[in-house]
Design a protein around this motif. Structure first.
Motif, PDB file in Angstrom:
ATOM      1  N   SER A   1      41.619 -13.539 -41.888  1.00 18.24           N
ATOM      2  CA  SER A   1      41.757 -12.725 -43.098  1.00 18.24           C
ATOM      3  C   SER A   1      41.650 -13.632 -44.317  1.00 18.24           C
ATOM      4  CB  SER A   1      43.097 -11.989 -43.102  1.00 18.24           C
ATOM      5  OG  SER A   1      44.177 -12.901 -43.047  1.00 18.24           O
TER       6      SER A   1
ATOM      7  N   SER B   1      38.184  -3.938 -44.954  1.00 18.17           N
ATOM      8  CA  SER B   1      38.444  -4.504 -46.278  1.00 18.17           C
ATOM      9  C   SER B   1      39.364  -3.573 -47.049  1.00 18.17           C
ATOM     10  CB  SER B   1      37.130  -4.699 -47.045  1.00 18.17           C
ATOM     11  OG  SER B   1      36.590  -3.439 -47.420  1.00 18.17           O
TER      12      SER B   1
ATOM     13  N   GLU C   1      49.266 -13.060 -44.497  1.00 19.68           N
ATOM     14  CA  GLU C   1      48.924 -12.444 -45.778  1.00 19.68           C
ATOM     15  C   GLU C   1      49.786 -12.978 -46.912  1.00 19.68           C
ATOM     16  OE1 GLU C   1      47.831  -8.242 -45.880  1.00 19.68           O
ATOM     17  OE2 GLU C   1      48.337  -8.159 -43.752  1.00 19.68           O
TER      18      GLU C   1
ATOM     19  N   GLN D   1      39.422  -8.132 -50.267  1.00 19.67           N
ATOM     20  CA  GLN D   1      40.200  -8.696 -49.163  1.00 19.67           C
ATOM     21  C   GLN D   1      39.565  -8.250 -47.852  1.00 19.67           C
ATOM     22  OE1 GLN D   1      43.898  -6.846 -50.051  1.00 19.67           O
ATOM     23  NE2 GLN D   1      44.130  -7.908 -52.007  1.00 19.67           N
ATOM     24  N   TYR D   2      39.416  -9.203 -46.917  1.00 22.38           N
ATOM     25  CA  TYR D   2      38.734  -8.925 -45.654  1.00 22.38           C
ATOM     26  C   TYR D   2      39.640  -9.260 -44.465  1.00 22.38           C
ATOM     27  CZ  TYR D   2      34.444  -8.888 -48.479  1.00 22.38           C
ATOM     28  OH  TYR D   2      33.483  -8.615 -49.426  1.00 22.38           O
ATOM     29  N   PHE D   3      39.494  -8.444 -43.427  1.00 19.10           N
ATOM     30  CA  PHE D   3      40.154  -8.711 -42.147  1.00 19.10           C
ATOM     31  C   PHE D   3      39.076  -8.656 -41.064  1.00 19.10           C
ATOM     32  CE2 PHE D   3      43.247  -6.921 -44.989  1.00 19.10           C
ATOM     33  CZ  PHE D   3      44.382  -7.689 -44.783  1.00 19.10           C
TER      34      PHE D   3
ATOM     35  N   ALA E   1      47.153 -12.332 -38.559  1.00 23.18           N
ATOM     36  CA  ALA E   1      46.453 -12.520 -39.825  1.00 23.18           C
ATOM     37  C   ALA E   1      47.521 -12.660 -40.899  1.00 23.18           C
ATOM     38  CB  ALA E   1      45.534 -11.334 -40.122  1.00 23.18           C
TER      39      ALA E   1
END
Length: 500
Positions: A209, A235, A154, A216-218, A152
């Protein structure tokens, strides 16, 4: 019985006049020999009572031969036969012990271990990895042998000093994560970084993500031990991993030791609506706006040759996933690639067909464009010019900057793909192989892989940039390969994964 013929075992020797000499006073005959005959005295030895001159009246009185003593028995057998048999058994056991010791020293396995392999894998070893091939291949340290691997990125997450988060299956079976910081250090991977515990052995793992507004979401996707497709979500509001709405559908994936699954973000650059910031291959600012709708797609195999596609759309009244379409005629054991976070309105999916070739499919959702026979709108189409042949039958796929696949010889190659709908293609001369100083690196056959790219920019200048490729080469490892975006020599290193 004729004179000179062998005497039967353990019978009294027959008396032949003049053949034997006797002990004084009518002694007994000599004992049988070991082979059942009689033992004759040497002609040079005089027997007891020998006379140089013998009168007729001096002859001994006739003596009836006595029965020989009965031989003792063991376990119902005559003692001699018993001990012979016992000796043979001991010799056989010693030989067997030596043989087993030699076999184990050479790494040979007994039949019990061989029977512990998956029946499907005994017939199709190229479609399996790790413990499904043989119980001896389960790892007892580091990563799970056959672990799914997902990244993911970032770079959009400006509030954190980390480049990306890597998700993997620990040798204990749990999904965990490790984070790579802007200082280029790895942290995490312990029990405290556990994401899920009900994971199928060697499950594929996919990570998406993004940010919507200030949240913010994963999202992590995997297959559980009941072959159910699962979603868990975290999150920045809470560190707790919560079940996602896809899990509520109880969707069943292909029941196989190797199963394809991939989720993909769609609509903008992972939540950043400023399309001018989107990185382009040329390095220039992007001038094409993103498609308005934000979404996620997921593909997962449901049988040997079929994938099912579902989609989730942000901003809906209900937080649900909806079925899109089945994809027939593809290899359900191989992975899926996707690219739908770029500029414009066209999205791409990459799947391996049943002839072990990668096909590139595209779909343009621009409702303001006229549909034609060569460029239909809202319809998935095959970009036949971009097909990549001779991939591994259980290859994993990945795309960031370059498209990656594991080839039939187990090497991992990168392809510089130009995504242009029906004109999508790649330049063969710009294809490269992941290497180390010894040459092309061979991954485990069917190893999951994940890829990304990153450039650290300060005051408008690129401080450093790198491609990252991760796959397994031993079985308890996750090995990272890096090189510059524009080329150069690959460097290699294994992640230090906690054993506990």
């Amino acid at each position: 019985m004729a004179i000179g013929s062998p005497t039967p075992d353990f019978s009294g020797p027959q008396v032949v006049p003049g053949q034997f000499n006797f002990y004084p006073h009518g002694g007994r005959p000599l004992s049988p020999s070991s082979n059942g005959g009689t033992t004759l005295t040497s002609p040079q030895i005089r027997p007891y009572g020998f006379k140089e001159h013998v009168d007729p009246s001096d002859g001994p009185e006739p003596v009836q031969p006595s029965d020989p003593p009965k031989e003792k028995r063991k376990c119902g057998m005559k003692r001699r036969s018993f001990f012979i048999l016992l000796g043979c058994v001991i010799i056989a056991l010693v030989a067997l012990g030596l043989g087993l010791g030699l076999g184990l020293g050479l790494g040979l396995k007994d039949d019990d271990n061989e029977d512990e392999s998956d029946p499907f894998c005994r017939e199709n070893p190229k479609l399996c990895i790790g413990g499904s091939l043989d119980a001896a291949y389960f790892s007892n340290q580091g990563a799970f042998n056959g672990t799914g691997i997902a990244l993911a990125g970032e770079s959009w997450n400006k509030g954190q000093r980390r480049i990306f988060t890597l998700y993997f299956q620990h040798h204990t079976g749990d999904i965990r994560f490790m984070q790579y910081t802007t200082d280029r250090q790895w942290v995490g991977g312990t029990k405290a970084q556990t994401v899920a515990t009900d994971v199928k052995d060697a499950s594929p793992i996919s990570a998406v993500s993004f940010a919507i507004d200030s949240t913010q979401y994963f999202h992590i996707f995997y297959i559980d031990q009941n072959n159910t497709v699962k979603q868990v979500v975290q999150s920045n509001i809470s560190d707790i991993w919560q079940p996602g709405p896809l899990s509520d559908l109880n969707l069943k994936a292909f029941d196989s030791p190797s199963t394809g699954l991939q989720a993909c973000w769609k609509g903008n650059f992972y939540g950043d609506n400023d399309y001018t910031k989107f990185p382009t291959a040329s390095g220039l600012n992007n001038t094409e706006p993103f498609e308005g709708q934000k979404a996620m797609n997921i593909w997962f195999a449901v049988d040997e040759s079929t994938f099912q596609q579902y989609a989730w759309y942000s901003g809906q009244d209900e937080d649900i996933w909806v079925p899109i379409q089945p994809w027939h005629g593809f290899n359900g054991h191989a992975g899926v690639g996707c690219y739908s976070w770029g500029e414009g309105t066209t999205q791409y999916a990459m799947l391996a067909n049943e002839a072990s070739a990668i096909e590139f499919w595209w779909k343009d959702t621009n409702q303001n464009t006229t549909s034609t026979t060569t460029h239909p709108i809202n319809s998935w189409q095959n970009a036949s010019l971009a097909a990549i042949p001779n991939v591994h039958p259980a290859t994993s796929l990945g795309y960031t900057t370059y498209f990656y696949a594991q080839m039939e010889d187990r090497s991992v190659k990168g392809f510089n793909v130009t995504f242009q709908a029906e004109n999508t293609t790649f330049v063969e001369d710009q294809t490269f192989t992941v290497t180390d100083p010894g040459g092309a690196v061979l991954g485990l056959g069917g190893s999951h892989l994940t890829v990304t790219a990153y450039a650290l920019v300060e005051e408008g200048e690129v401080v450093w940039d790198s491609l990252y490729v991760f796959f397994q080469t031993r079985g308890d490892d996750i090995t990272a390969f890096t090189r510059g975006l524009e080329g150069g020599e690959w460097t290699r290193g294994s992640l230090s994964i906690p054993d506990e």
